[in-house]
Design an enzyme around this catalytic site. Sequence first.
Site, PDB file in Angstrom:
ATOM      1  N   ARG A  11      55.852  50.782 -17.159  1.00 17.16           N
ATOM      2  CA  ARG A  11      55.578  49.807 -16.100  1.00 17.16           C
ATOM      3  C   ARG A  11      54.112  49.400 -16.054  1.00 17.16           C
ATOM      4  NH1 ARG A  11      58.707  53.313 -11.803  1.00 17.16           N
ATOM      5  NH2 ARG A  11      60.577  53.587 -13.044  1.00 17.16           N
ATOM      6  N   GLU A  48      63.199  61.790  -1.766  1.00 14.41           N
ATOM      7  CA  GLU A  48      61.849  61.258  -1.911  1.00 14.41           C
ATOM      8  C   GLU A  48      61.954  59.737  -1.831  1.00 14.41           C
ATOM      9  OE1 GLU A  48      60.054  61.454  -5.874  1.00 14.41           O
ATOM     10  OE2 GLU A  48      58.138  61.951  -4.947  1.00 14.41           O
ATOM     11  N   LYS A  96      53.073  59.048 -24.306  1.00 12.39           N
ATOM     12  CA  LYS A  96      54.119  58.044 -24.014  1.00 12.39           C
ATOM     13  C   LYS A  96      53.969  57.718 -22.532  1.00 12.39           C
ATOM     14  CE  LYS A  96      57.599  57.155 -22.349  1.00 12.39           C
ATOM     15  NZ  LYS A  96      57.622  56.177 -21.232  1.00 12.39           N
ATOM     16  N   SER A 133      59.748  61.929 -12.071  1.00 13.72           N
ATOM     17  CA  SER A 133      60.741  62.308 -11.059  1.00 13.72           C
ATOM     18  C   SER A 133      61.469  63.588 -11.471  1.00 13.72           C
ATOM     19  CB  SER A 133      61.727  61.164 -10.864  1.00 13.72           C
ATOM     20  OG  SER A 133      62.348  60.867 -12.085  1.00 13.72           O
ATOM     21  N   CYS A 166      52.612  61.481  -5.442  1.00 12.44           N
ATOM     22  CA  CYS A 166      53.384  62.721  -5.337  1.00 12.44           C
ATOM     23  C   CYS A 166      52.791  63.651  -4.305  1.00 12.44           C
ATOM     24  CB  CYS A 166      53.457  63.422  -6.687  1.00 12.44           C
ATOM     25  SG  CYS A 166      51.867  64.071  -7.186  1.00 12.44           S
ATOM     26  N   PHE A 170      54.313  56.124 -13.629  1.00 13.50           N
ATOM     27  CA  PHE A 170      53.603  54.864 -13.380  1.00 13.50           C
ATOM     28  C   PHE A 170      52.501  55.011 -12.334  1.00 13.50           C
ATOM     29  CE2 PHE A 170      56.377  54.725  -9.688  1.00 13.50           C
ATOM     30  CZ  PHE A 170      55.570  54.118  -8.745  1.00 13.50           C
TER      31      PHE A 170
END
Length: 499
Positions: free
Chosen positions: A177, A384, A173, A226, A281, A149
């Site tokens: 969100r 994280e 894909k 993630s 990230c 997202f």
Amino acid sequence: MQELTHYIGGAHVKGTSGRFADVYNPATGEVQAKVPLANADEMAQVIEIASKEQVSWAAVNPQRRARVMMKFVDLLNRDMDKLAEALSREHGKTLPDAAGDVQRGLEVVEYCIGAPQLLKGEFTDAAGPGIDMYSMKQALGVCAGITPFNFPAMIPMWMFAPAIACGNAFILKPSERDPSVPLMLAELLEEAGLPKGIIQVVNGDKEAVDAILDHDVIQSVGFVGSTPIAEYIYGRGCSNGKRVQCFGGAKNHMIIMPDADMDQAADALIGAGFGAAGERCMAISVAVPVGEETADRLVEKLVPRIEALKVGPYTSGKDVDYGPVVTAAAKENILNLVETGVAQGAELVVDGRNFNLQGYEDGFFVGPHLFDRVTTDMDIYQKEIFGPVLSCVRAKTYEEAIGYAMDHEYGNGTAIFTRDGDAARDFASRINVGMVGINVPIPVPLAYHTFGGWKKSMFGDLNQHGPDAFKFYTRTKTVTSRWPSGIKEGGEFNFKAMD
Ligand code: NAD
């Protein structure tokens, strides 16, 4: 209520699975749309279209494919404000940051304009008598990408631009969100001249992802998200014989040496720790000052800067430093981790827990937090957080500081702030992290270099964008050709060395 679609075979297509997810406006907390979640049958139809159309797209010469990319760049620039607004509305990030999200994807598209050069093979003239040898880089076929997202424009473009420039068909894909921008990008690509069915966007969740992973026709899967999901997709995709690259989570350390310019380091930490509400990230989530005195000076400079941060909705324009986080669940997770940090004994120097924005009480805003004296056994250090929470871990020496970054399970990005070239060189050489900044807090490589972390931040062999992307989205075929002259010698039965 707006019902979003898939983008299949060049048209917006309604979902038929009967399953939907809510898409929020994170600033207000309102559900603004529902997005269809595809099932395996819908995915199979999409794959069939891609497979059929890909063959003729691969036969289009690379220069013509590159021209589609050129036109796409123009259209991205034309629609920049529209894309940024749609992105901010679903993600929550500020408008300038949303434009940056589009821009960093656009730069990868620009790189892909070089496809004719990048796809050139190798040639050996006269490898033997009458024998030439050459290699070709050919498209894989149908490729798929699963994206997170937090960069709904940039990361899809990192994947589909090189894939398509190489002659593949691509099925995206995106995150459920914030799916609107990926749909808009697909429309723009077709406006740029891409044939129908070469880019398709299928919204969905695990069911759609599993349908990609298990389908024989899909040749490669790119994933960003993630780490637990990265590991899952890497395992299942590889065991199904696909080429897979997965990029996971992060915990990026910034080391501040005693000789660093402390104002510069503090400013850098504010942007890198709190920009996009920490939902990057490559965000710096751990500051590691070396020496007690350095730590005291750093914290003293950080506190007023953090307290002055302006948190608000993207509609306030440039007057906002960061916006809400993406969902109520993300907000809850961040605040739970903050409570854990307090319970485990970290010192909460800036406490954003009671942050409240008048008029936006239902929005997913999280106030900024600074923890000092964090230790490596604490959850807020190990996990994280993906929110506006900066942890300060005090190190006695440089060796201790570099050791923290080296021992952490993640290895996406890191930085050192120093005036000492020797320390900087040593750090860059020894650190086991994929992207390193020297007096640069968020060292995201530009499009013509490659992007990728180490350790639990990356699964696979090749990085994203730059030359690696052209390797990931092609396979090599090597041809040995012989056009004999003179008298034919008859059959040869031994494995020949070249004369
Ligand atoms: P996520 O892992 O929840 O979702 C990523 C994608 O996986 C989405 O498309 C989602 O629909 C899909 N997905 C979710 N659960 C799944 C399941 N059980 N099975 C199959 N597919 C599933 O990640 P997110 O919350 O969207 O993004 C944030 C994460 O992404 C952070 O950990 C962040 O560090 C990471 N990230 C990494 C990079 C990088 O380059 N290393 C870049 C951006 C974000």
